[in-house]
Design an enzyme around this catalytic site. Structure first.
Site, PDB file in Angstrom:
ATOM      1  CD  GLU A 162      -2.757  -1.349   2.431  1.00 25.43           C
ATOM      2  OE1 GLU A 162      -2.696  -0.457   3.295  1.00 25.43           O
ATOM      3  OE2 GLU A 162      -3.483  -2.354   2.540  1.00 25.43           O
ATOM      4  CD  GLU A 266      -4.710  -7.628   2.166  1.00 23.23           C
ATOM      5  OE1 GLU A 266      -5.479  -6.824   2.714  1.00 23.23           O
ATOM      6  OE2 GLU A 266      -3.485  -7.430   2.054  1.00 23.23           O
TER       7      GLU A 266
END
Length: 381
Positions: A162, A266
């Site tokens: 991220e 995820e």
């Protein structure tokens, strides 16, 4: 007469054997892992209770339904390296041991991330930010120590997590502020040196947003052109019933596959109203609890359950369509009772985002997902 009886007996035996073969085949394909074994890995993120096998029913789900595991929290910086003086290995060691015991592909998550990272990493003895060289030194020690400990036991690592914002700009994290624009590149250089045999991934959420997709593509391609090994990209799958659309997700999947492996990471599907204008997976987001955003406290209505089933079926149909590009699909959790979405971004909600419910039973989506591969098998026959 005896001949006819013998022929009949042989035919009956053949039919019985065929029936037994079909039963074995059906039994094998009754789990996600077996159904998808010729397509891509099926994974799940494990929490500490699951790593230590504290619930036999959930443990049975993990062992039968999945052939890959990722560490949900135990390998994140604040857990595995909480202070400068040393590492905490117990949970990560148990996680690795679980994967080895059950012959699963083990994924390490994550070596460098702006969140869940202790403050000491960025500070000197006076409480001021360290310089570029000191932070690089500390990160080299962190990454190398972990990767050396588990060398040969981990299939691949989420090296950086991220680093790009939804608008395509770089996140102004401490890593970025102290090391500079090349901080992601530096992390991959360290990881490549630490374990040349492990796969190295970049992982991020909201990858269906065109601006973010293109920024990640440029980031990874730029590193690869410099000879820095980035084996693939993890497309986090924190999605909702409505978005992103299949077309949006597919466009990013195809684009990112130009860089190498694609992992759907995820994966979970929130069924709850979203307290904002845009769906995100930014962990720092926090909203005060409001009843209107927790409509299914007792159970999930049948019509919403049907929508969830269809959403998962559509997503897995897309994954099968592009199975040549996908190495792994990983659920972010095992059952609804222990999903992070129950408490994020609003504590106390009841969400239903995974494939197994709070009673540790498979949802209808599981059978539908499995049926997609059986349809392929029948067509090929």
């Amino acid at each position: 007469m005896k001949y006819n009886v013998l022929v009949a007996a042989i035919a009956a035996l053949g039919l019985t054997q065929c029936a037994q073969t079909r039963e074995v085949s059906a039994s094998n394909s009754a789990t996600l892992a077996h159904a998808y074994e010729d397509h891509f890995l099926i994974g799940a993120a494990l929490n500490e209770d699951q790593i230590y096998q504290r619930n036999a029913e959930i443990d049975a789900i993990i062992r039968t339904q999945f052939n890959s595991i990722v560490a949900e929290n135990c390998m994140k910086f604040e857990r595995i390296h909480p202070n400068q003086g040393g590492f905490f290995w117990d949970e990560a060691d148990a996680f690795i041991a679980y994967g080895e015991k059950h012959d699963m592909a083990v994924i390490g998550h994550t070596l460098a991330w702006h969140s869940q990272t202790p403050e000491w990493l960025f500070l000197n003895d006076e409480g001021d930010n360290v310089g570029r060289e000191e932070l690089l030194k500390r990160m080299e020690h962190h990454i190398t120590t972990i990767m050396h400990r588990y060398k040969g036991k981990v299939k691949g690592w989420d090296v950086v997590n991220e680093a790009v914002l939804d608008d395509g700009t770089m996140r102004q994290s401490k890593f970025y502020q102290i090391i500079g624009e090349d901080w992601v590149e530096q992390m991959f250089r360290i990881a490549q040196k630490a374990d040349p045999d492990a796969e190295l991934y970049y992982n991020d959420y909201s990858m269906a947003i065109p601006a973010k997709r293109e920024a990640v593509h440029a980031l990874v391609k730029g590193m690869q052109e410099k000879g820095i090994r980035v084996d693939g990209v993890g497309m986090q799958g924190h999605i909702s019933l409505e978005g992103p659309t299949i077309d949006e997700y597919e466009a990013s999947l195809v684009r990112l596959a130009e860089l190498g492996l694609v992992m759907i990471t995820e994966l979970d599907v929130t069924v709850l109203p979203w307290p904002g204008t845009e769906l995100t997976a930014e962990v720092s987001m926090s909203v005060e609890f409001q009843n209107e955003f927790n409509p299914y406290k007792d159970k999930l209505p049948a019509d919403v359950s049907n929508q969830l089933t269809q959403r998962y079926k559509d997503m897995f149909a897309l994954f099968l369509k592009h199975e040549d590009k996908i190495d792994r699909v990983t659920m972010w959790g095992v059952t609804d009772g222990a999903t992070w979405r129950n408490d994020w971004p609003m504590e106390g909600r009841t969400d239903y985002p995974l494939l197994f419910d709070r009673a540790n039973k498979a949802k209808p989506a599981v059978a539908e997902i499995i049926s997609l591969t059986q349809s392929d098998d029948e067509t090929s026959d």
